[in-house]
Design an enzyme around this catalytic site. Structure first.
Site, PDB file in Angstrom:
ATOM      1  N   ASP A 302      -8.127   8.607 -26.059  1.00 11.01           N
ATOM      2  CA  ASP A 302      -7.639   9.954 -26.332  1.00 11.01           C
ATOM      3  C   ASP A 302      -6.557   9.927 -27.411  1.00 11.01           C
ATOM      4  O   ASP A 302      -5.721   9.022 -27.457  1.00 11.01           O
ATOM      5  CB  ASP A 302      -7.074  10.554 -25.036  1.00 11.01           C
ATOM      6  CG  ASP A 302      -6.594  11.974 -25.214  1.00 11.01           C
ATOM      7  OD1 ASP A 302      -7.421  12.823 -25.588  1.00 11.01           O
ATOM      8  OD2 ASP A 302      -5.392  12.234 -24.991  1.00 11.01           O
ATOM      9  N   GLU A 337     -10.722   9.269 -30.463  1.00 13.76           N
ATOM     10  CA  GLU A 337     -10.670  10.675 -30.848  1.00 13.76           C
ATOM     11  C   GLU A 337      -9.556  10.850 -31.879  1.00 13.76           C
ATOM     12  O   GLU A 337      -8.376  10.867 -31.544  1.00 13.76           O
ATOM     13  CB  GLU A 337     -10.383  11.559 -29.635  1.00 13.76           C
ATOM     14  CG  GLU A 337     -10.288  13.027 -29.981  1.00 13.76           C
ATOM     15  CD  GLU A 337      -9.211  13.768 -29.190  1.00 13.76           C
ATOM     16  OE1 GLU A 337      -9.275  15.006 -29.164  1.00 13.76           O
ATOM     17  OE2 GLU A 337      -8.309  13.123 -28.623  1.00 13.76           O
TER      18      GLU A 337
END
Length: 595
Positions: A302, A337
């Site tokens: 993330d 990401e």
């Protein structure tokens, strides 16, 4: 007029590669070749990821409660079979660690409180996480493994929230983001910041304490803080080495640059200081623990662009080596990401050397001086997602992006080997901040493009596949349209999408795109495919695509073949054809009766 696909690439690798290479150096990363016999050994090799969650999964005690409200159980008892039947090779699970939950509502997992609590200890008001208990998680992973599906864990290393105790911390720079989106610089000062994570909160019935790990987080392990739209850089701390994003031209240049660098690093809660070796060591140690405790086969990282870039490279290589050492490297996927819609800059971040000092990117700079991750992992193809939005006329871009432009767009066109392609995910739905959702009228064309492509590893979004078109947080429509369409495309990917790919473009008809996979040279009679996709409301139709003296039959969508041309019918903007050999699987026997 036809264009050969990706002639400009410096190197090509098979799209069936299902693992991120183990790189000892950047040079090895660039020269790595996947085993040449892999395709020959596995006809159904094309890796296909399912993101097995969505943002607004109802809490188990809410009025919207549904089967996904106990996600780990639902995967174990029901969905593991469906995921296998529908052809997914990898399932991406949501964050597993206990998250900060200041109210009775569950946190989806990205506001991590305790990395080592997987739903085992009574902290943050409950034992389970949003998705279930630790034992239910382990059962879900086992259910997927027993069906030959690899499990990808979503991990959060950028920030933490919900500390057990506050500490007074001086800060060197502070900013307030006002309600009208203006920013005020408040200079230096001191703040009582919740930074002590000892997991011994007296209000918790069963805090974890030192079980699983004795590591205690304190102010030394964080370089800054975000709280209620206030951003602080702590005194004596420096910004992690991250690329700068954003601009604020109305502020004095010095304050503007400080704010830009702080906001590029600090996005939520207590921000981990990766200049501290204890932090780097703890994150690597925790990841190895998670691999052993849960049995993970890969990772989605993330907010990777907000994490210290050299650490990301260090972490990735350390974990890849560890996975290799314990015999779990084959089939591993690792992807980050980095939410950047500029393909040129995203590619530079992917390729750049972590030792480089370039943090600002100007058009045409390339990766020579830009600080990047050195090809340490794959990245989501965010630019391609935005191109789908532009093709759908949901993004007021100029000049407009046409569907026939897609072959030259995104990370897929620049670094196809490292592209994780997707149409939508939990962050792009209309009620989220990004709000870049691809509308129903363009969604199946986009899935056709990523699922049948020679390059990239595609991701299917659970909500698209198993809930339907997003209407509101707890309402969907057109379930059968999306479910049946995506289901067919995944099957065609696994069964037929092999061999070199070639695009077919008629520049007099920019609203339609053709594509052909040649099929395996040793099994041309039973592999290969042709597709057409068209923009919504476009009247463009009909492309000449060589048939190679093979008979082609419609397998999905709606179209026809006549006088050497492939056409779409008026009721559809996508269609896929496959070979129909006498000894193959006739189109009339395709398994479209799958649930």
């Amino acid at each position: 007029m036809k264009k050969n696909a990706y002639l400009f690439l410096l190197f090509l690798v098979s799209s069936i590669s299902s693992s991120t290479p183990l790189f000892a150096s950047l040079e090895q990363a660039k020269s790595y070749q996947f085993p040449g016999n892999y395709l020959a050994e596995n006809l159904y090799a094309n890796p296909t990821i399912l993101q097995a969650f969505y943002w607004y999964i109802p809490d188990p005690d809410s009025g919207h409660k549904g089967p996904e409200s106990n996600l780990w159980q639902y995967i174990s008892y029901t969905m593991a079979d469906e995921f296998k039947q529908h052809g997914f090779t990898h399932v991406w699970l949501p964050p597993m660690s206990k998250a900060f939950s200041p109210t009775n509502e569950y946190n989806v997992g990205y506001a991590v409180y305790d990395h080592y609590d997987l739903g085992e200890f009574h902290q943050m008001g409950r034992v389970r996480t949003k998705y279930g208990t630790k034992q239910e998680l382990l059962a879900a992973v086992e259910a997927l493994h027993s069906r030959g599906i690899m499990v990808i864990g979503d991990i959060v290393m950028n920030h933490m929230l919900g500390a057990d105790q506050a500490e007074n911390v001086p800060y060197s720079h502070g900013f307030i983001v006002n309600k009208n989106n203006t920013v005020s610089y408040i200079g230096s000062g001191e703040i009582a910041a919740y930074l002590n994570f000892n997991f011994q909160n007296k209000n918790d019935p069963d805090p974890r304490g030192t079980r699983h790990s004795s590591f205690v987080w304190n102010k030394d392990h964080f370089n800054g803080l975000e709280i209620f739209d206030r951003f602080y850089l702590f005194q004596g701390k420096s910004i992690n080495k991250v690329a700068y994003f954003g601009d604020l031209s109305s502020m004095p240049s010095e304050a503007q640059n400080i704010y830009k660098s702080i906001r590029s690093d600090i996005i939520l809660g207590a921000n981990l200081d990766f200049q501290n070796p204890e932090v780097r060591e703890e994150m690597i140690r925790w990841t190895k623990w998670l691999i052993n405790e849960v049995g993970l086969d890969g990772f989605r990282i993330d907010a990777v662009r907000h994490i210290d870039t050299p650490f990301i490279s260090e972490w990735a290589f350390a974990i890849q080596k560890y996975m290799s050492d314990i015999g779990k490297f084959d089939g591993m996927l690792m992807f980050g990401e980095s939410w950047d819609g500029w393909a040129e800059r995203l590619s530079a971040y992917l390729e750049g050397n972590p030792a480089n000092n370039g943090l600002f990117y100007n058009q045409g700079d390339g990766a020579t001086n830009y600080c990047g991750i050195g090809n340490a992992m794959s990245l989501f193809d965010v630019p391609l997602h935005y191109d789908f939005q532009k093709v759908a006329k949901e993004n007021n871009s100029y000049p407009p992006t046409r569907i026939s432009d897609l072959p030259y767009r995104g990370l897929l066109a620049r670094n196809p080997r490292y592209a994780i392609t997707f149409v939508d995910n939990h962050d792009t739905i209309p009620t989220q901040e990004l709000g870049s959702y691809i509308p129903l009228h363009t969604k199946l064309q986009a899935y056709t493009f990523i699922l049948l492509n020679e390059f990239g590893v595609p991701t299917v979004y659970y909500e698209d596949m198993y809930k339907g078109n997003f209407v509101s947080n707890y309402k969907h429509d057109n379930f059968h349209v999306l479910n049946e369409g995506i289901k067919k495309l995944v099957y065609l990917r696994r069964r037929y999408a092999y061999g070199p790919g070639e695009y077919f473009i008629d520049y007099a008809k920019p609203g339609i795109l053709g594509y052909k996979r040649q099929g395996r040279s040793d099994r041309q009679a039973e592999s290969g495919l042709i597709y057409l996709i068209r923009e919504f409301n476009s009247k463009d139709n009909g492309l000449i695509i060589p048939t190679d003296n093979r008979k082609w039959v419609l397998a999905a969508g709606s179209g026809n073949f006549n006088n050497g041309r492939f056409y779409l019918n008026d009721d559809s903007d996508w269609a896929v054809w496959i070979p129909s050999p006498e000894n193959g699987i006739p189109a009339t026997q395709l398994p479209w009766s799958l649930k």
